[in-house]
Design an enzyme around this catalytic site. Structure first.
Site, PDB file in Angstrom:
ATOM      1  N   TYR A   1      34.943 -17.080 -25.443  1.00  0.00           N
ATOM      2  CA  TYR A   1      33.696 -16.777 -25.929  1.00  0.00           C
ATOM      3  C   TYR A   1      33.541 -17.476 -27.251  1.00  0.00           C
ATOM      4  O   TYR A   1      34.259 -16.816 -28.093  1.00  0.00           O
ATOM      5  CB  TYR A   1      33.258 -15.375 -25.892  1.00  0.00           C
TER       6      TYR A   1
ATOM      7  N   HIS B   1      24.916 -12.774 -22.348  1.00  0.00           N
ATOM      8  CA  HIS B   1      25.029 -11.942 -23.518  1.00  0.00           C
ATOM      9  C   HIS B   1      23.919 -12.297 -24.623  1.00  0.00           C
ATOM     10  O   HIS B   1      24.106 -12.745 -25.702  1.00  0.00           O
ATOM     11  CB  HIS B   1      26.275 -12.064 -24.476  1.00  0.00           C
TER      12      HIS B   1
ATOM     13  N   ASN C   1      31.692  -8.774 -26.492  1.00  0.00           N
ATOM     14  CA  ASN C   1      30.578  -8.335 -25.446  1.00  0.00           C
ATOM     15  C   ASN C   1      29.792  -7.561 -26.370  1.00  0.00           C
ATOM     16  O   ASN C   1      30.043  -6.622 -26.877  1.00  0.00           O
ATOM     17  CB  ASN C   1      31.178  -7.732 -24.390  1.00  0.00           C
TER      18      ASN C   1
HETATM   19  C1  LIG Z   1      26.412  -8.702 -15.226  1.00  0.00           C
HETATM   20  C2  LIG Z   1      26.463  -8.413 -16.930  1.00  0.00           C
HETATM   21  C3  LIG Z   1      27.926  -8.083 -17.417  1.00  0.00           C
HETATM   22  C4  LIG Z   1      27.962  -7.824 -18.682  1.00  0.00           C
HETATM   23  N1  LIG Z   1      28.987  -7.394 -19.112  1.00  0.00           N
HETATM   24  C5  LIG Z   1      29.089  -6.722 -20.486  1.00  0.00           C
HETATM   25  C6  LIG Z   1      30.089  -5.778 -20.831  1.00  0.00           C
HETATM   26  O1  LIG Z   1      30.967  -5.807 -19.949  1.00  0.00           O
HETATM   27  N2  LIG Z   1      30.129  -5.376 -22.265  1.00  0.00           N
HETATM   28  C7  LIG Z   1      28.942  -5.641 -22.845  1.00  0.00           C
HETATM   29  O2  LIG Z   1      29.089  -5.142 -24.026  1.00  0.00           O
HETATM   30  N3  LIG Z   1      27.935  -6.478 -22.457  1.00  0.00           N
HETATM   31  C8  LIG Z   1      28.009  -6.926 -21.300  1.00  0.00           C
HETATM   32  N4  LIG Z   1      26.714  -7.542 -20.891  1.00  0.00           N
HETATM   33  C9  LIG Z   1      25.562  -7.629 -21.692  1.00  0.00           C
HETATM   34  C10 LIG Z   1      24.906  -6.487 -22.205  1.00  0.00           C
HETATM   35  O3  LIG Z   1      24.980  -5.601 -20.955  1.00  0.00           O
HETATM   36  C11 LIG Z   1      23.610  -6.663 -22.716  1.00  0.00           C
HETATM   37  O4  LIG Z   1      24.000  -7.441 -23.766  1.00  0.00           O
HETATM   38  C12 LIG Z   1      22.765  -5.359 -23.138  1.00  0.00           C
HETATM   39  O5  LIG Z   1      22.542  -4.414 -22.048  1.00  0.00           O
HETATM   40  C13 LIG Z   1      21.587  -5.690 -23.601  1.00  0.00           C
HETATM   41  O6  LIG Z   1      20.791  -4.741 -24.072  1.00  0.00           O
HETATM   42  P1  LIG Z   1      19.175  -4.592 -24.213  1.00  0.00           P
HETATM   43  O7  LIG Z   1      18.753  -3.374 -24.696  1.00  0.00           O
HETATM   44  O8  LIG Z   1      18.835  -5.845 -25.077  1.00  0.00           O
HETATM   45  O9  LIG Z   1      18.765  -4.981 -22.764  1.00  0.00           O
HETATM   46  P2  LIG Z   1      19.004  -4.484 -21.272  1.00  0.00           P
HETATM   47  O10 LIG Z   1      20.270  -3.759 -21.428  1.00  0.00           O
HETATM   48  O11 LIG Z   1      19.062  -5.563 -20.486  1.00  0.00           O
HETATM   49  O12 LIG Z   1      17.825  -3.357 -21.055  1.00  0.00           O
HETATM   50  C14 LIG Z   1      16.248  -3.881 -20.873  1.00  0.00           C
HETATM   51  C15 LIG Z   1      15.650  -3.088 -19.707  1.00  0.00           C
HETATM   52  O13 LIG Z   1      14.239  -3.222 -20.049  1.00  0.00           O
HETATM   53  C16 LIG Z   1      13.863  -3.231 -18.517  1.00  0.00           C
HETATM   54  N5  LIG Z   1      12.595  -4.029 -18.633  1.00  0.00           N
HETATM   55  C17 LIG Z   1      12.190  -5.279 -18.779  1.00  0.00           C
HETATM   56  N6  LIG Z   1      11.200  -5.625 -18.601  1.00  0.00           N
HETATM   57  C18 LIG Z   1      10.308  -4.789 -18.610  1.00  0.00           C
HETATM   58  C19 LIG Z   1       8.960  -4.436 -18.553  1.00  0.00           C
HETATM   59  N7  LIG Z   1       8.076  -5.242 -18.400  1.00  0.00           N
HETATM   60  N8  LIG Z   1       8.508  -3.095 -18.323  1.00  0.00           N
HETATM   61  C20 LIG Z   1       9.644  -2.090 -18.149  1.00  0.00           C
HETATM   62  N9  LIG Z   1      10.949  -2.180 -18.224  1.00  0.00           N
HETATM   63  C21 LIG Z   1      11.273  -3.553 -18.551  1.00  0.00           C
HETATM   64  C22 LIG Z   1      14.732  -3.794 -17.647  1.00  0.00           C
HETATM   65  O14 LIG Z   1      14.719  -3.521 -16.287  1.00  0.00           O
HETATM   66  C23 LIG Z   1      16.204  -3.185 -18.275  1.00  0.00           C
HETATM   67  O15 LIG Z   1      16.561  -1.984 -17.603  1.00  0.00           O
HETATM   68  C24 LIG Z   1      26.683  -7.976 -19.545  1.00  0.00           C
HETATM   69  C25 LIG Z   1      25.391  -8.392 -18.970  1.00  0.00           C
HETATM   70  C26 LIG Z   1      25.561  -8.341 -17.737  1.00  0.00           C
HETATM   71  C27 LIG Z   1      23.956  -9.017 -17.063  1.00  0.00           C
END
Ligand SMILES: Cc1cc2nc3c(=O)[nH]c(=O)nc-3n(C[C@H](O)[C@H](O)[C@H](O)COP(=O)(O)OP(=O)(O)OC[C@H]3O[C@@H](n4cnc5c(N)ncnc54)[C@H](O)[C@@H]3O)c2cc1C
Ligand SMILES: *[C@@H]1O[C@H](CO)[C@@H](O)[C@H](O)[C@H]1NC(C)=O
Ligand SMILES: *[C@@H]1O[C@H](CO)[C@@H](O)[C@H](O)[C@H]1NC(C)=O
Ligand SMILES: *[C@@H]1O[C@H](CO)[C@@H](O)[C@H](O)[C@H]1NC(C)=O
Ligand SMILES: *[C@@H]1O[C@H](CO)[C@@H](O)[C@H](O)[C@H]1NC(C)=O
Ligand SMILES: *[C@@H]1O[C@H](CO)[C@@H](O)[C@H](O)[C@H]1NC(C)=O
Ligand SMILES: *[C@@H]1O[C@H](CO)[C@@H](O)[C@H](O)[C@H]1NC(C)=O
Length: 564
Positions: A414, A496, A544
C-alpha cells in the site's frame, strides 16, 4: 445455499429487530444531533455526543450486523449462538464471497452498508497512526500532538491484539515465520507496531486487530454499547437518509426513507441549537451533500436531472464546494511468492464446511484458526521511501496466505502517507456514485516510490532458500511490473477511500479553495452541518485507516461540543 441463507436472514431481521413495515415519523420528536451513518466515524461520535447529555439519533441505512444488535446473517454452524458472520474473525472475507444484503449497492466500490459500516465487514486491522499521518496531512489543531488525547482514549477502549485466539497462540504461523524471518535476516527490525507507531521504516511485525475475545469487537462492541445504554440515544437501522433539509445555511432536519423496514418522513433537529452530522463514508457523505444541494455545480445539475429533481432545494440555495475531489485510496500493488514452509487454510470453505475440530475449538473456547482473520494476515512490514520530489512516502506491506499455489503468499504493497495523486468521485442520474478519476499513480514520484519499494523487497528476499517469485516473475523488472498493472480500482483498489469532503482552512467556495469542511468539521456555508468520517481526511495515512477515523471522530466530538 449461501444466497438462500441471506434471504432468510434478512426476513428474520425484519421480523425481530425492526418494525415489520415502514414507520411514519412522529412530527414532534426532535434531536440535538442527528448523525447519518454508523461506521468508524458515526458510532464513536454518537457515543461522545450522547455522553455529553445531548439527545442523539443515529441513522443507519443497513440492517443490524453483529448478533449483539439483533443481526441474524450466519452460516448453519453458528445457529443457536449469539454470533453472526460479522462476529467471527475467520468469516470476515465472506463479504467477497457473498456481499448480497451487506455491501452498498449505490456505489461502484466495495463498502459495508450494515450497522457498523466498514467496521462490521472489514478484517479488523487496527493501527495507531504514524505521527506523520497527522502532521503531514492535517491542518493546525489536528497534528499528532493535538491527536494524542483522542488516540489514548480510543486505544484504552479498543486496545487491539496481535494474538486474537484467546489462548494467546498464533495458529498457522508458518508464513509469518518464513517471511518475517527472511526480513529479519535482511536487516528489517521486529516491532510491536502499536507500541511504537513511529517506527515504520524497515520494520515488520504481527498484524494487530481490533478483535476482543476472538470476536470482532471494535466500535460496535464498545462505543455503541455505551451509547445504547443512554436514554437520550436512539438508533434507527434500515433507514436511508435521502437529504439534509435546510433553509439556506441552516439544517432543520433530515429526510429519510425506509429500507424495507425503518422510518420514513422528515426528522427534525432541535429548533435553533440542533445539528446534523454526516458520517456516511467517503462516498455516502459526498452523495448526501450532492442531494442536499452542496457540491460542484455539474454534480448538482445531475441530481437536479434525477428523480430527486422535483423536490431538490432550489439552485439559488446551492452551495458550490469541491465535494468529490481530493479522492484518495491506498494504491495497492499485489505481488506473490511461494515457499514450501507456507501452509494454506481454506477460510472460505469454513462458511459451509468448517473443519469440525476447528469449529468446536472456536465455539467452545474462542481459540484456533477461526479466531483469526481470514486469510491468515501477516507479517505486516513498513518502509519509508524518500520521494524524488522530496516528499517521503510510506509503504505498508500486508502479507496473507493465499494465491495460485497452496504454498503461496500474496503481499499487497500500500502506498499511503506522502502520496500526492488524487482522483474524483461523481454521482449518476440513477443516484449512484462512481470513481470517475481513479486516484492511483497519477504522479511520477508516487510511481517511483512504489517501484523502489518493490526493488528493495526483491533485494531483501533474494537469498531466501526455496522462495519462488510468482509475481513478478524473475525475468520481469519491478518497473515493468508496476507499469503493467492498470491504475484502476479493480486492480489497485484497497477499500480505504478518503478525502471527498476535505478539511482545511481554504474555504472551497472561494476561487482556488479546496476545503469542504473547516477545522471543526463544519461544512463551509452551513451553520450546523458537519462531516465526520473518512471524507474529511486531506491525505492518506500509512496503514489501514479505521483506527485513524475513530480517533478523528473522538477529536471531532470535542471540537463540535466546544462550538457555541
Ligand atoms: C472489505 C473491507 C475491508 C477493510 N479492511 C480494513 C481493515 O482491516 N482495517 C481498517 O482499518 N480498515 C479496513 N477497511 C476500511 C475501513 O473499514 C473504512 O475506511 C472505514 O470503515 C470508513 O469509515 P467511515 O466512517 O468513513 O465509513 P463507513 O464505515 O463505511 O460507514 C458509513 C456508514 O454509513 C451508512 N450510510 C451510507 N449512506 C447512508 C445514508 N444515506 N443513510 C443512512 N446511512 C448511510 C453505511 O451503511 C455505513 O454503515 C476495509 C474496508 C472494506 C470495505
Ligand atoms: C408527540 O406527540 C405524541 C402524540 O400527540 C405524544 O404522545 C408524544 O408524547 C409527543 N412526543 C414528544 C417528544 O413531545
Ligand atoms: C437528555 O437530553 C436532554 C435534552 O438535551 C437534557 O436536558 C437531559 O439532561 C439529557 N439527559 C441525560 C440523562 O443526559
Ligand atoms: C456472546 O456471548 C458471550 C458470552 O456471554 C459474550 O462474551 C460475547 O460478547 C457475546 N457476543 C456477541 C457478539 O454478542
Ligand atoms: C528510512 O530509512 C532509509 C534507510 O533505509 C533512510 O534513507 C531514510 O531517510 C529513512 N526515512 C525516514 C523518514 O526516516
Ligand atoms: C437529463 O437527462 C436526460 C435523460 O432523461 C438527458 O438526455 C439530458 O442530457 C440530461 N441533462 C443534463 C443536464 O444532465
Ligand atoms: C518471463 O518468463 C515467462 C516464463 O517463465 C514467460 O512466459 C514470459 O513471457 C517472460 N516475460 C518476459 C518479459 O520476458
Amino acid at each position: 445455499m449461501a444466497m438462500a441463507g441471506v434471504v432468510l436472514a434478512a426476513l428474520a431481521t425484519l421480523a425481530t429487530a425492526q418494525p415489520p413495515t415502514c414507520t411514519t415519523l412522529p412530527s414532534n420528536q426532535t434531536y440535538d444531533y442527528i448523525i447519518i451513518g454508523s461506521g468508524a466515524g458515526g458510532i464513536p461520535l454518537a457515543d461522545r455526543l450522547s455522553e455529553a447529555g445531548h439527545t442523539v439519533l443515529l441513522i443507519e441505512k443497513g440492517p443490524p450486523s453483529s448478533g449483539r444488535w439483533g443481526g441474524t446473517m450466519k452460516p448453519a454452524w453458528l445457529s443457536g449462538t449469539n454470533l453472526t458472520r460479522f462476529d467471527v474473525p475467520g468469516l470476515c472475507n465472506q463479504i467477497w464471497a457473498d456481499p448480497v444484503g451487506v455491501s452498498c449497492t449505490d456505489t461502484d466500490q466495495m463498502a459495508g452498508c450494515v450497522l457498523g459500516g466498514g467496521t462490521a465487514v472489514n478484517a479488523g486491522l487496527w493501527w495507531k497512526p504514524h505521527p506523520v499521518d497527522w502532521d503531514s496531512n492535517f491542518p493546525a489543531g489536528w497534528r499528532s500532538k493535538d491527536m494524542q488525547a483522542a488516540t489514548e482514549k480510543v486505544f484504552a477502549r479498543i486496545p487491539g491484539t496481535t494474538h486474537p485466539s484467546v489462548d494467546g497462540k498464533r495458529y498457522l504461523a508458518q508464513g509469518f515465520e518464513m517471511l518475517g524471518g527472511s526480513l529479519e535476516k535482511a536487516g528489517w527490525e521486529f516491532v510491536t507496531a502499536n507500541e511504537q507507531p513511529e517506527r515504520k521504516n524497515r520494520t515488520y511485525g504481527h498484524s494487530t486487530f481490533m478483535f476482543e475475545g476472538a470476536e470482532r469487537g471494535g466500535p460496535l462492541a464498545t462505543y455503541l454499547l455505551s451509547a445504547s445504554q443512554r436514554k437520550n440515544f436512539s438508533l434507527w437501522t434500515n433507514t436511508v437518509a435521502k437529504r439534509v433539509v435546510r433553509s439556506g445555511g441552516h439544517a432543520t432536519g433530515v429526510e429519510v426513507e425506509c429500507n424495507g423496514a425503518g422510518y420514513a418522513g422528515i426528522v427534525s433537529v432541535t429548533p435553533g441549537s440542533g445539528r446534523v452530522v454526516l458520517a456516511a463514508g467517503a462516498f455516502g457523505s459526498a452523495k448526501l451533500l450532492f442531494r442536499s444541494g452542496i457540491g460542484p455545480t455539474d454534480q448538482l445539475n445531475v441530481v437536479k436531472n434525477s428523480t430527486d429533481g422535483a423536490t431538490m432545494i432550489g439552485s439559488d440555495s446551492w452551495i458550490n464546494l469541491p465535494v468529490g475531489y481530493n479522492l484518495n485510496d491506498h494504491v495497492g500493488t499485489d505481488i506473490e511468492i511461494a515457499h514450501p514452509d507456507v501452509v494454506f487454510y481454506d477460510y472460505y470453505a469454513a462458511w459451509n464446511k468448517p473443519i469440525p475440530e476447528d469449529k468446536d475449538q472456536y465455539l467452545n473456547t474462542r481459540t484456533g484458526p477461526l479466531a483469526q482473520a481470514a486469510p491468515n494476515i501477516g507479517p505486516i512490514f513498513w518502509e519509508i521511501i524518500n520521494g524524488k520530489d522530496g516528499i517521503p512516502r510510506h509503504l505498508h506491506w500486508q502479507a496473507r496466505v493465499e494465491g495460485s499455489r497452496p504454498t503461496s503468499m500474496t503481499i499487497t504493497q500500500y502506498l499511503g502517507t506522502g502520496s500526492v495523486s488524487r482522483g474524483r468521485m461523481i454521482i449518476t442520474r440513477q443516484l449512484n456514485t462512481l470513481v470517475s478519476i481513479p486516484p492511483y499513480l497519477r504522479h511520477e514520484a508516487d510511481k517511483a516510490a512504489v517501484i523502489q519499494g518493490l526493488v528493495n523487497l526483491q533485494e531483501s528476499l533474494k537469498d531466501v532458500d526455496g522462495l519462488i517469485w510468482i509475481s513478478p516473475r524473475p525475468n520481469v523488472t519491478a518497473e515493468g511490473f508496476v507499469n503493467s498493472i492498470p491504475a484502476i480500482p479493480s486492480r489497485r483498489g484497497s477499500n480505504h477511500w478518503i478525502g471527498t469532503a476535505k478539511m482545511g482552512l481554504d474555504d472551497g467556495r472561494q476561487a482556488g479553495g479546496t476545503a469542504v469542511v473547516d477545522l471543526n468539521t463544519k461544512v463551509y456555508g452551513m451553520d450546523n452541518l458537519f462531516v465526520v468520517d473518512a471524507s474529511i481526511f486531506p491525505g492518506m495515512v500509512t496503514a489501514n485507516p479505521s483506527a485513524a477515523i475513530v480517533i478523528a471522530a473522538e477529536h471531532a466530538a470535542g471540537r463540535i461540543l466546544g462550538l457555541k
